[in-house]
Design a protein around this motif. Structure first.
Motif, PDB file in Angstrom:
ATOM      1  N   UNK A 114       0.788  -0.990  -0.073  1.00 42.50           N
ATOM      2  CA  UNK A 114      -0.084   0.028  -0.152  1.00 42.50           C
ATOM      3  C   UNK A 114       0.779   1.187  -0.024  1.00 42.50           C
ATOM      4  N   UNK A 115       0.276   2.490  -0.261  1.00 43.08           N
ATOM      5  CA  UNK A 115       1.397   3.698  -0.123  1.00 43.08           C
ATOM      6  C   UNK A 115       2.136   3.509   1.255  1.00 43.08           C
ATOM      7  N   UNK A 116       3.412   4.027   1.096  1.00 46.51           N
ATOM      8  CA  UNK A 116       4.434   3.967   1.930  1.00 46.51           C
ATOM      9  C   UNK A 116       3.944   4.736   3.248  1.00 46.51           C
ATOM     10  N   UNK A 117       3.069   5.791   2.829  1.00 40.61           N
ATOM     11  CA  UNK A 117       2.780   6.482   4.275  1.00 40.61           C
ATOM     12  C   UNK A 117       1.965   5.939   5.285  1.00 40.61           C
ATOM     13  N   UNK A 118       1.210   4.737   4.668  1.00 41.47           N
ATOM     14  CA  UNK A 118       0.237   3.937   5.462  1.00 41.47           C
ATOM     15  C   UNK A 118       1.265   3.102   6.699  1.00 41.47           C
ATOM     16  N   UNK A 119       2.354   3.222   6.390  1.00 39.56           N
ATOM     17  CA  UNK A 119       3.288   2.307   7.175  1.00 39.56           C
ATOM     18  C   UNK A 119       4.068   2.947   8.178  1.00 39.56           C
ATOM     19  N   UNK A 120       3.986   4.283   8.314  1.00 36.75           N
ATOM     20  CA  UNK A 120       4.971   4.988   9.094  1.00 36.75           C
ATOM     21  C   UNK A 120       4.652   4.932  10.550  1.00 36.75           C
ATOM     22  N   UNK A 121       3.407   4.747  11.022  1.00 36.38           N
ATOM     23  CA  UNK A 121       3.033   4.442  12.193  1.00 36.38           C
ATOM     24  C   UNK A 121       3.436   3.135  12.952  1.00 36.38           C
ATOM     25  N   UNK A 122       3.847   2.098  11.982  1.00 35.79           N
ATOM     26  CA  UNK A 122       4.115   0.990  12.572  1.00 35.79           C
ATOM     27  C   UNK A 122       5.660   0.991  13.060  1.00 35.79           C
ATOM     28  N   UNK A 123       6.397   2.083  13.072  1.00 39.16           N
ATOM     29  CA  UNK A 123       7.598   2.170  13.651  1.00 39.16           C
ATOM     30  C   UNK A 123       7.398   3.055  14.962  1.00 39.16           C
ATOM     31  N   UNK A 124       7.650   2.233  16.071  1.00 37.32           N
ATOM     32  CA  UNK A 124       7.082   2.917  17.470  1.00 37.32           C
ATOM     33  C   UNK A 124       8.435   3.266  18.066  1.00 37.32           C
ATOM     34  N   UNK A 125       9.388   2.249  18.715  1.00 39.86           N
ATOM     35  CA  UNK A 125      10.454   2.504  19.441  1.00 39.86           C
ATOM     36  C   UNK A 125      11.624   1.798  18.933  1.00 39.86           C
ATOM     37  N   UNK A 126      12.731   2.280  19.520  1.00 39.73           N
ATOM     38  CA  UNK A 126      14.040   1.618  19.344  1.00 39.73           C
ATOM     39  C   UNK A 126      15.001   1.833  20.640  1.00 39.73           C
ATOM     40  N   UNK A 127      15.262   0.936  21.292  1.00 40.14           N
ATOM     41  CA  UNK A 127      15.942   0.987  22.381  1.00 40.14           C
ATOM     42  C   UNK A 127      15.428   1.891  23.563  1.00 40.14           C
ATOM     43  N   UNK A 128      13.961   1.658  23.630  1.00 42.92           N
ATOM     44  CA  UNK A 128      13.146   2.698  24.435  1.00 42.92           C
ATOM     45  C   UNK A 128      13.012   4.014  24.115  1.00 42.92           C
ATOM     46  N   UNK A 146      16.652   9.402  16.666  1.00 44.43           N
ATOM     47  CA  UNK A 146      18.064   9.762  17.141  1.00 44.43           C
ATOM     48  C   UNK A 146      18.678   9.346  18.307  1.00 44.43           C
ATOM     49  N   UNK A 147      19.759   8.741  17.967  1.00 45.85           N
ATOM     50  CA  UNK A 147      20.415   8.229  19.087  1.00 45.85           C
ATOM     51  C   UNK A 147      21.726   9.384  19.205  1.00 45.85           C
ATOM     52  N   UNK A 148      22.620   9.037  20.097  1.00 48.52           N
ATOM     53  CA  UNK A 148      23.664  10.083  20.385  1.00 48.52           C
ATOM     54  C   UNK A 148      24.551  10.378  19.167  1.00 48.52           C
ATOM     55  N   UNK A 149      24.785   8.944  18.520  1.00 46.73           N
ATOM     56  CA  UNK A 149      25.906   9.389  17.317  1.00 46.73           C
ATOM     57  C   UNK A 149      25.329   8.887  16.056  1.00 46.73           C
ATOM     58  N   UNK A 150      24.167   8.355  16.071  1.00 40.31           N
ATOM     59  CA  UNK A 150      23.305   7.683  14.915  1.00 40.31           C
ATOM     60  C   UNK A 150      22.014   7.858  14.880  1.00 40.31           C
ATOM     61  N   UNK A 208      24.511  -4.209  10.248  1.00 33.70           N
ATOM     62  CA  UNK A 208      24.162  -3.365  11.533  1.00 33.70           C
ATOM     63  C   UNK A 208      22.785  -2.765  11.255  1.00 33.70           C
ATOM     64  N   UNK A 209      22.356  -2.282  10.100  1.00 36.46           N
ATOM     65  CA  UNK A 209      21.121  -1.819   9.625  1.00 36.46           C
ATOM     66  C   UNK A 209      20.098  -2.968  10.087  1.00 36.46           C
ATOM     67  N   UNK A 210      20.235  -4.151   9.537  1.00 34.61           N
ATOM     68  CA  UNK A 210      19.322  -5.150   9.895  1.00 34.61           C
ATOM     69  C   UNK A 210      19.174  -5.518  11.284  1.00 34.61           C
ATOM     70  N   UNK A 211      20.185  -5.589  12.163  1.00 34.57           N
ATOM     71  CA  UNK A 211      20.122  -5.919  13.448  1.00 34.57           C
ATOM     72  C   UNK A 211      19.293  -4.899  14.340  1.00 34.57           C
ATOM     73  N   UNK A 212      19.618  -3.488  13.760  1.00 37.62           N
ATOM     74  CA  UNK A 212      19.035  -2.558  14.315  1.00 37.62           C
ATOM     75  C   UNK A 212      17.530  -2.606  14.243  1.00 37.62           C
ATOM     76  N   UNK A 213      16.936  -2.997  13.112  1.00 38.36           N
ATOM     77  CA  UNK A 213      15.654  -2.868  12.904  1.00 38.36           C
ATOM     78  C   UNK A 213      15.007  -4.232  13.226  1.00 38.36           C
ATOM     79  N   UNK A 214      15.671  -5.087  13.761  1.00 35.71           N
ATOM     80  CA  UNK A 214      15.187  -6.447  14.523  1.00 35.71           C
ATOM     81  C   UNK A 214      14.581  -6.023  15.787  1.00 35.71           C
ATOM     82  N   UNK A 215      15.242  -5.050  16.359  1.00 34.50           N
ATOM     83  CA  UNK A 215      14.922  -4.717  17.956  1.00 34.50           C
ATOM     84  C   UNK A 215      14.066  -3.545  17.975  1.00 34.50           C
ATOM     85  N   UNK A 216      13.590  -3.144  16.788  1.00 33.22           N
ATOM     86  CA  UNK A 216      12.522  -1.938  16.828  1.00 33.22           C
ATOM     87  C   UNK A 216      11.080  -2.463  17.298  1.00 33.22           C
TER      88      UNK A 216
END
Length: 292
Positions: A114-128, A146-150, A208-216
């Motif tokens: 579906x239109x990409x904008x409909x998936x934005x709210x699926x992304x909630x938290x990363x590392x709290x 945003x984290x401190x360095x990335x 690194x990208x993949x592992x980050x999004x596994x814990x989102x």
């Protein structure tokens, strides 16, 4: 693949740094650049790349994708990235191993059902940390954490290109990025442009990208069967970013326990349909671009 980047290399001074006169070097016209009224270097443009000459170093920045393709929404493969690096190194007569990476964006676009904008709210938290809205004036086009360095970024590429470039592209393009704001956050294997030309080292960026999004934490479909009223109340309260902030003020000693319960409830209640599809799409797209 690689979009925005900042790279630097050492050079031998070849002009009078006390002079304010523009000059031509490598076929490019350089003009004095000031900061707070003080000369800091000389600036030029190379097909959309910002080129800064300081006393003993050169800095190149902006989008490698846009530099090579003329835009940053079309397909940009690994082989095209290799050619881009070759062009830059040849232009300035500096080998890839001498270009140090300071900042960089790594990511790509996946096609959504579906239109990409409909998936934005699926992304909630990363590392709290909550994903915040990406806006241009009143238009929301993405989410960022945003984290401190990335940072992790997800946005509807069609909205971004319309806002930034007034260009219309399909609305099913979802852009995913891992932004390295400081060189110390880069994978240990990635320090210079030459490392990006090493396929084994390059894989570390995707890992690194993949592992980050596994814990989102994704706001996926919810199944709270066999749950108590108290569990449901806590689960839905946790979806409000103000809930834990308030608890930390009035009930700080119990926050660790509350967070642990919330994590358990999310594992039970949140289905993983979207997460599994999303992670599989990341792998598929990376293989497609990496192998071409």
């Amino acid at each position: 693949m690689i979009d925005f980047i900042v790279i630097v290399a050492s050079i031998e001074p070849f002009w009078d740094f006390t002079s304010l006169n523009p000059f031509v070097w490598k076929g490019l016209e350089f003009y004095p650049k000031y900061k707070k009224g003080k000369l800091i270097g000389f600036e030029s443009d190379y097909k959309g790349l910002r080129v800064m000459l300081y006393y003993e170093r050169i800095e190149v920045s902006n989008s490698l994708h846009k530099f090579y393709k003329g835009n940053n929404y079309s397909r940009f493969s690994y082989s095209e990235l290799e050619k881009t690096i070759e062009i830059i190194c040849k232009k300035f007569d500096i080998e890839a191993r001498f270009w140090e990476i300071k900042k960089m964006e790594f990511g790509f676009v996946i096609v959504t059902p579906k239109p990409a904008v409909e998936y934005l709210n699926f992304f909630f938290q990363y590392k709290g940390n909550d994903f915040e809205k990406m806006k241009d004036k009143k238009t929301e086009y993405g989410r960022k954490c945003y984290m401190y360095a990335y940072a992790l970024k997800v946005y509807a590429k069609s909205l971004q290109t319309k806002i930034m470039d007034n260009v219309v592209i399909p609305d099913d393009n979802l852009r995913i990025e891992f932004y390295y704001n400081e060189k110390r956050k880069l994978p240990k294997a990635i320090k210079t442009l030459n490392d990006l030309l090493d396929r084994e080292k390059f894989k570390e960026l995707f890992n690194e990208l993949y592992q980050a999004f596994t814990i989102v934490v994704y706001k996926d479909e919810v199944d709270h069967s066999n749950s108590t009223n108290e569990e449901r109340l806590l689960f839905y309260a946790s979806l409000n970013p103000d809930f834990l902030r308030f608890e930390e003020k009035i009930n700080k000693g119990a926050v660790k326990t509350i967070k642990s319960k919330i994590k358990q409830l999310r594992e039970r209640f949140l289905k993983k349909k979207f997460k599994l599809w999303f992670l599989k799409s990341l792998k598929t797209k990376y293989i497609d671009l990496y192998c071409s």
